[in-house]
Design a protein around this motif. Structure first.
Motif, mmCIF file in Angstrom:
data_model
loop_
_atom_site.group_PDB
_atom_site.id
_atom_site.type_symbol
_atom_site.label_atom_id
_atom_site.label_comp_id
_atom_site.label_asym_id
_atom_site.label_seq_id
_atom_site.Cartn_x
_atom_site.Cartn_y
_atom_site.Cartn_z
ATOM 1 N N ILE A 123 -36.004 -45.069 28.693
ATOM 2 C CA ILE A 123 -37.000 -45.144 27.430
ATOM 3 C C ILE A 123 -38.376 -45.142 27.741
ATOM 4 O O ILE A 123 -39.232 -44.782 27.414
ATOM 5 C CB ILE A 123 -36.247 -46.296 26.358
ATOM 6 C CG1 ILE A 123 -34.989 -45.780 25.702
ATOM 7 C CG2 ILE A 123 -37.311 -46.513 25.257
ATOM 8 C CD1 ILE A 123 -34.307 -46.773 24.969
ATOM 9 N N GLU A 153 -36.823 -51.120 16.001
ATOM 10 C CA GLU A 153 -35.977 -51.416 16.964
ATOM 11 C C GLU A 153 -36.031 -53.030 17.355
ATOM 12 O O GLU A 153 -34.951 -53.668 17.514
ATOM 13 C CB GLU A 153 -36.361 -50.876 18.475
ATOM 14 C CG GLU A 153 -35.967 -49.507 18.387
ATOM 15 C CD GLU A 153 -35.870 -49.091 20.125
ATOM 16 O OE1 GLU A 153 -36.254 -47.884 20.602
ATOM 17 O OE2 GLU A 153 -35.573 -49.960 21.118
ATOM 18 N N THR A 175 -33.094 -43.557 19.256
ATOM 19 C CA THR A 175 -34.309 -43.201 19.671
ATOM 20 C C THR A 175 -34.169 -41.785 20.769
ATOM 21 O O THR A 175 -35.159 -41.132 20.532
ATOM 22 C CB THR A 175 -34.935 -44.481 20.813
ATOM 23 O OG1 THR A 175 -34.721 -45.922 19.814
ATOM 24 C CG2 THR A 175 -36.024 -44.243 21.173
ATOM 25 N N TYR A 221 -27.513 -51.165 30.875
ATOM 26 C CA TYR A 221 -28.399 -51.357 29.833
ATOM 27 C C TYR A 221 -29.789 -51.327 30.527
ATOM 28 O O TYR A 221 -30.918 -50.711 29.801
ATOM 29 C CB TYR A 221 -28.161 -52.565 29.119
ATOM 30 C CG TYR A 221 -28.976 -52.868 27.756
ATOM 31 C CD1 TYR A 221 -30.114 -53.853 27.803
ATOM 32 C CD2 TYR A 221 -28.740 -52.131 26.613
ATOM 33 C CE1 TYR A 221 -30.812 -53.937 26.581
ATOM 34 C CE2 TYR A 221 -29.604 -52.364 25.511
ATOM 35 C CZ TYR A 221 -30.694 -53.354 25.352
ATOM 36 O OH TYR A 221 -31.503 -53.476 24.371
ATOM 37 N N SER A 249 -26.784 -44.203 28.277
ATOM 38 C CA SER A 249 -26.362 -44.544 27.141
ATOM 39 C C SER A 249 -24.817 -44.525 26.813
ATOM 40 O O SER A 249 -24.259 -45.675 26.258
ATOM 41 C CB SER A 249 -27.039 -43.973 25.694
ATOM 42 O OG SER A 249 -28.159 -44.249 26.047
ATOM 43 N N LEU A 303 -33.086 -49.035 29.309
ATOM 44 C CA LEU A 303 -34.474 -49.481 29.166
ATOM 45 C C LEU A 303 -35.475 -48.707 29.731
ATOM 46 O O LEU A 303 -36.448 -48.071 29.442
ATOM 47 C CB LEU A 303 -34.441 -51.019 29.322
ATOM 48 C CG LEU A 303 -33.605 -51.758 28.283
ATOM 49 C CD1 LEU A 303 -33.849 -53.212 28.772
ATOM 50 C CD2 LEU A 303 -34.038 -51.439 26.835
ATOM 51 N N GLY A 312 -34.231 -55.889 25.555
ATOM 52 C CA GLY A 312 -34.620 -54.880 24.598
ATOM 53 C C GLY A 312 -35.879 -55.024 23.968
ATOM 54 O O GLY A 312 -36.793 -54.344 23.915
ATOM 55 N N TYR A 335 -30.832 -47.837 20.858
ATOM 56 C CA TYR A 335 -31.377 -46.822 21.718
ATOM 57 C C TYR A 335 -30.873 -45.333 21.461
ATOM 58 O O TYR A 335 -31.468 -44.363 21.991
ATOM 59 C CB TYR A 335 -30.942 -47.380 23.150
ATOM 60 C CG TYR A 335 -29.538 -47.824 23.509
ATOM 61 C CD1 TYR A 335 -29.290 -48.990 23.324
ATOM 62 C CD2 TYR A 335 -28.533 -46.853 23.656
ATOM 63 C CE1 TYR A 335 -28.055 -49.703 23.631
ATOM 64 C CE2 TYR A 335 -27.330 -47.295 24.055
ATOM 65 C CZ TYR A 335 -26.859 -48.710 24.127
ATOM 66 O OH TYR A 335 -25.739 -49.025 24.236
#
Length: 642
Positions: free
Chosen positions: A87, A183, A209, A80, A44, A84, A150, A206
């Motif tokens: 997550i 989100e 999160t 990115y 991130s 993802l 996303g 993110y």
């Protein structure tokens, strides 16, 4: 002119940096999924730095390099993708089932990443990712692309949670249900904002999160596998609600075997145990689970109605019975259900009640289910009152404390036909009640208050001796010394300091020690006994015959009087073999210069038996009952003053 506002990205970067700092220095719970969280936060930060660099160049396009700018765009999209992935991996690996499907998960993740990279290539070919016009650099296509990715990731995470609902804890399910829509809303808002007012805040989808996941599952509130909250969370719940309203606590402890079979079946045990947690959660939303240790749990049944609460408790018990039937490895569970009323006004008091009741089941080798009864609350209230009083006595350490009352029981001398010695005993005054030693001594031992009580009673015995010895003819008064005191290196010093405060003959102080004390740590005990003996304090061996008896060991100890336990006397009355053994021990001890004393004599037949066997001293209700130490003058003969 395209001017982008990206203060939200700076805020996200600051939050991510703080999160990394906390993760490094707060010693969080590093569970299986923690690595996905930590690496995800690092990705991130990388993505945010790239995003800020891109937006900074876009706001100053006069001297930008097309090749550098395109490289930054591609690097951000790849970063990115990493965000993802972590997550997605974090949410899925919350489930034990998904962990067992890691190969399939990695294959699916690879396919999704490949589709994402293919989309980047197509986007570059079709739109170039961005456009450069007279108004500046337009990043609308670029932003819509990764926001769409996303949204797709959020939908897949939600779908994965739905299909695996039975295997994830309630708190994870609720978190997914709340965070996924938020989100998606933020990502859609980002797609609109980039075209309307050139505002960028995608980092808010993110970084928060990861932050929420850390706060919930690694800052110790929740265990991600079982869904249980921690002991810290339980303490906070108790602090907030104890003393204010009624609710129920259900203490659960499992005692599992340590055999090789259990080790071989440990994965099945863990899997079945986690399924049990899911089943308990489904019983009611008013049930919250807390994990204290590996095999100790507390279920809070947040209901004041007794009938309904016990109904839920029975259902939870049925779950454990089901687990016991399903497991190949035998185990026992211990369940105590306790109602927390306003009288239990502190978390400490609540825990102590459980410990108090739990003693009933420490030696049980079977499953136990017990609902705390009214008598338990009454007995605990007395126990708690005693413990508070004892701790206050210990902390104040006032040798004249009126709450410690000195009693004494005169001891009959067979040779003199009267009373020459006495044993000092304690009573504890709590409020308006006088508590017997049987109730408060075990509490004092547990709370570390025994030494304070011994010092206080010694001080009061010394004062009584100082008052009596000028006018009454007697040999000594004895006090009891605990095994823990005798095993302490410097135990004798406090005693000698107290005795030196009084102008008395030190030989009039005697100390009774138990066989347990002598044999638990014989080296330190021997040293302390020799010091006391050298100072002129005669020692009694108390409770002789209770299980540690060894004539050789006793003969080699610096004790002068051996006090036979009453149970040995009672057994000898009914068993000729025990009578022979008792007679033999008395003869051996007296032959080696020991004085013999028997306790617990309550009637004439026991008295005559004791005299016939040759005991020098006899103690018991048949001769005298314990009374305030001031009453000893009624039993000792007055000295001839002329």
């Amino acid at each position: 002119m395209y001017i982008y506002n990206y203060i939200g990205e700076f805020a996200s970067l600051l939050l991510a940096g703080l999160l990394v700092f906390v993760m490094i220095y707060s010693k969080p719970r590093k569970t299986y999924v923690y690595k996905f969280l930590f690496v995800g936060v690092i990705w991130s930060i990388i993505a945010l730095i790239l995003q800020i660099s891109i937006l900074s160049i876009a706001n100053n396009p006069d001297d930008y390099s097309k090749e550098l700018f395109m490289s930054l765009l591609i690097l951000f999209l790849l970063a990115y993708d990493g965000v993802l992935y972590f997550i997605f991996a974090y949410v899925n690996m919350m489930s034990m089932v998904r962990r067992g499907q890691r190969k399939e998960f990695n294959a699916m993740s690879s396919v999704l990443s490949l589709m994402y990279v293919t989309g980047i290539v197509v986007e570059i070919v079709v739109t170039g990712l961005y456009s450069y016009t007279v108004d500046g650099i337009d990043l609308s296509h670029f932003t819509r692309f990764y926001c769409t990715a996303g949204i797709i990731c959020a939908i897949i995470c939600f779908y994965a949670s739905v299909t695996n609902r039975a295997q994830i804890s309630r708190v994870i399910w609720h978190t997914v249900c709340i965070m996924v829509p938020i989100e998606i809303i933020i990502l859609v808002a980002q797609m609109i904002a980039i075209s309307v007012n050139r505002t960028v805040f995608s980092g808010l989808t993110y970084v928060p999160t990861f932050t929420l996941a850390f706060l919930l599952f690694h800052n110790i509130p929740y265990d991600e596998e079982s869904g249980c909250q921690s002991s810290n969370a339980l303490d906070e719940f108790l602090k907030k609600h104890t003393g204010k309203r009624d609710f129920y606590l259900m203490y659960v402890e499992f005692r599992m075997p340590s055999s090789e079979n259990f080790i071989n079946e440990s994965k099945d045990v863990e899997y079945i145990g986690l399924n049990a947690c899911r089943t308990i959660e489904r019983i009611s939303n008013r049930i919250n689970m807390y994990r204290l240790e590996y095999q100790k749990f507390i279920n809070v049944i947040d209901i004041s109605d007794e009938k309904k609460a016990l109904f839920y408790a029975d259902q939870i018990r049925a779950v454990f019975d089901g687990v016991k039937a399903e497991l190949k490895v035998p185990f026992n569970y211990y369940i105590i259900v306790e109602k927390v009323t306003p009288d239990l006004d502190s978390p400490k008091k609540v825990r102590q009640l459980n410990e108090f009741v739990e003693k009933k089941f420490l030696d049980k080798n079977a499953c136990c289910y017990y609902v705390v009864q009214p008598a338990d609350y009454d007995n605990f209230a007395e126990f708690f009152e005693i413990s508070v009083c004892l701790k206050d006595i210990r902390d104040k350490m006032d040798y004249d404390d009126d709450r410690v009352i000195a009693y004494a029981q005169p001891i009959y001398s067979v040779e003199h036909g009267g009373f020459r010695v006495a044993e000092a005993l304690m009573r504890l005054k709590v409020g308006d009640r006088i508590i017997s030693p049987e109730k408060f001594i075990p509490v004092a031992e547990k709370t570390g208050c025994v030494h304070a009580l011994t010092c206080i009673i010694l001080n009061k015995v010394c004062r009584a001796i100082e008052t009596l010895e000028d006018y009454y003819d007697f040999d000594a008064i004895s006090i009891n010394v605990s095994s823990k005191e005798l095993s302490h290196d410097e135990m004798y010093q406090d005693f000698l300091d107290i005795i030196e405060r009084y102008d008395i003959d030190i030989s009039k102080i005697r100390m009774e020690i138990t066989e347990t004390a002598m044999f638990e740590d014989s080296d330190i005990a021997d040293r302390n006994m020799k010091i006391l003996d050298n100072e002129g304090i005669q020692l009694y061996l108390d409770d002789f015959g209770t299980g540690y008896s060894s004539l050789e060991r006793v003969i080699n100890c610096p004790v002068k009087t051996v006090k036979f336990d009453k149970n040995l006397l009672y057994k000898s009355l009914d068993d000729n073999r025990m009578d022979d053994i008792l007679t033999y021990m008395i003869e051996v001890l007296k032959k080696n210069g020991f004085v013999t004393l028997v306790e617990g004599v309550e009637d004439e037949s026991q008295s005559q038996f004791s005299v016939d066997r040759g005991f020098d001293y006899i103690q018991g209700y048949h001769y005298a009952k314990p009374a305030p130490i001031e009453d000893l003058k009624k039993f000792f003969n007055r000295k001839n003053q002329f």
